[in-house]
Design a protein around this motif. Structure first.
Motif, PDB file in Angstrom:
ATOM      1  N   LEU A 125       0.831  -1.199   0.000  1.00  0.00           N
ATOM      2  CA  LEU A 125       0.000   0.000   0.000  1.00  0.00           C
ATOM      3  C   LEU A 125       0.870   1.255   0.000  1.00  0.00           C
ATOM      4  CD1 LEU A 125      -2.810   1.257   0.163  1.00  0.00           C
ATOM      5  CD2 LEU A 125      -2.633   1.112   2.646  1.00  0.00           C
ATOM      6  N   GLY A 126       1.926   1.251   0.788  1.00  0.00           N
ATOM      7  CA  GLY A 126       2.851   2.383   0.788  1.00  0.00           C
ATOM      8  C   GLY A 126       3.506   2.582  -0.568  1.00  0.00           C
ATOM      9  N   GLY A 127       3.849   1.480  -1.230  1.00  0.00           N
ATOM     10  CA  GLY A 127       4.423   1.579  -2.563  1.00  0.00           C
ATOM     11  C   GLY A 127       3.431   2.119  -3.577  1.00  0.00           C
ATOM     12  N   ALA A 128       2.164   1.731  -3.427  1.00  0.00           N
ATOM     13  CA  ALA A 128       1.133   2.239  -4.339  1.00  0.00           C
ATOM     14  C   ALA A 128       0.897   3.731  -4.124  1.00  0.00           C
ATOM     15  CB  ALA A 128      -0.158   1.464  -4.150  1.00  0.00           C
ATOM     16  N   LEU A 129       0.910   4.149  -2.883  1.00  0.00           N
ATOM     17  CA  LEU A 129       0.691   5.568  -2.593  1.00  0.00           C
ATOM     18  C   LEU A 129       1.863   6.436  -3.023  1.00  0.00           C
ATOM     19  CD1 LEU A 129      -1.024   5.340   0.907  1.00  0.00           C
ATOM     20  CD2 LEU A 129      -2.095   5.814  -1.307  1.00  0.00           C
TER      21      LEU A 129
ATOM     22  N   SER B 256       3.595   5.864  -5.715  1.00  0.00           N
ATOM     23  CA  SER B 256       3.719   5.662  -7.172  1.00  0.00           C
ATOM     24  C   SER B 256       4.928   4.815  -7.545  1.00  0.00           C
ATOM     25  CB  SER B 256       3.769   7.004  -7.906  1.00  0.00           C
ATOM     26  OG  SER B 256       2.610   7.734  -7.657  1.00  0.00           O
ATOM     27  N   SER B 257       5.114   3.728  -6.830  1.00  0.00           N
ATOM     28  CA  SER B 257       6.188   2.802  -7.145  1.00  0.00           C
ATOM     29  C   SER B 257       5.570   1.445  -7.502  1.00  0.00           C
ATOM     30  CB  SER B 257       7.133   2.665  -5.949  1.00  0.00           C
ATOM     31  OG  SER B 257       8.160   1.752  -6.236  1.00  0.00           O
ATOM     32  N   PRO B 258       5.359   1.187  -8.789  1.00  0.00           N
ATOM     33  CA  PRO B 258       4.661  -0.047  -9.163  1.00  0.00           C
ATOM     34  C   PRO B 258       5.457  -1.324  -8.882  1.00  0.00           C
ATOM     35  CG  PRO B 258       5.408   1.100 -11.114  1.00  0.00           C
ATOM     36  CD  PRO B 258       5.672   2.005  -9.950  1.00  0.00           C
ATOM     37  N   ILE B 259       6.765  -1.254  -8.909  1.00  0.00           N
ATOM     38  CA  ILE B 259       7.575  -2.447  -8.652  1.00  0.00           C
ATOM     39  C   ILE B 259       7.422  -2.877  -7.197  1.00  0.00           C
ATOM     40  CG2 ILE B 259       9.913  -3.386  -8.620  1.00  0.00           C
ATOM     41  CD1 ILE B 259       8.860  -2.897 -11.416  1.00  0.00           C
ATOM     42  N   VAL B 260       7.542  -1.924  -6.284  1.00  0.00           N
ATOM     43  CA  VAL B 260       7.390  -2.230  -4.861  1.00  0.00           C
ATOM     44  C   VAL B 260       5.966  -2.687  -4.571  1.00  0.00           C
ATOM     45  CG1 VAL B 260       7.419  -1.238  -2.540  1.00  0.00           C
ATOM     46  CG2 VAL B 260       9.230  -0.681  -4.149  1.00  0.00           C
ATOM     47  N   SER B 261       5.003  -1.975  -5.125  1.00  0.00           N
ATOM     48  CA  SER B 261       3.607  -2.293  -4.872  1.00  0.00           C
ATOM     49  C   SER B 261       3.253  -3.682  -5.403  1.00  0.00           C
ATOM     50  CB  SER B 261       2.713  -1.239  -5.521  1.00  0.00           C
ATOM     51  OG  SER B 261       1.359  -1.552  -5.311  1.00  0.00           O
ATOM     52  N   GLY B 262       3.656  -3.960  -6.619  1.00  0.00           N
ATOM     53  CA  GLY B 262       3.339  -5.256  -7.210  1.00  0.00           C
ATOM     54  C   GLY B 262       4.053  -6.405  -6.526  1.00  0.00           C
ATOM     55  N   GLY B 263       5.329  -6.222  -6.254  1.00  0.00           N
ATOM     56  CA  GLY B 263       6.107  -7.295  -5.624  1.00  0.00           C
ATOM     57  C   GLY B 263       5.610  -7.639  -4.232  1.00  0.00           C
TER      58      GLY B 263
END
Length: 56
Positions: free
Chosen positions: A19-23, A25-32
């Motif tokens: 969720l922090g990665g999505a907020l 705007s980091s798609p790699i962190v969010s997706g992984g």
């Protein structure tokens, strides 16, 4: 039961990082981390279903 609880807690932490990665705007962190959270949650459910007492 203790193992599934630990897996569930780890899945929640991974979900929070996703969720922090999505907020941010980091798609790699969010997706992984989102994928890792899903896998850990599935593993916790399988362990709980196998070892837990479902009232059968």
């Amino acid at each position: 039961m203790r193992t599934s609880l630990i897996f569930g807690i780890v899945a929640v932490v991974f979900g929070a990082v996703a969720l922090g990665g999505a907020l941010s705007s980091s798609p790699i962190v969010s997706g992984g981390f989102g994928l890792a959270a899903g896998v850990m949650g599935l593993a916790a459910g399988i362990i709980n279903g196998k070892d837990g007492d479902n009232g059968d």
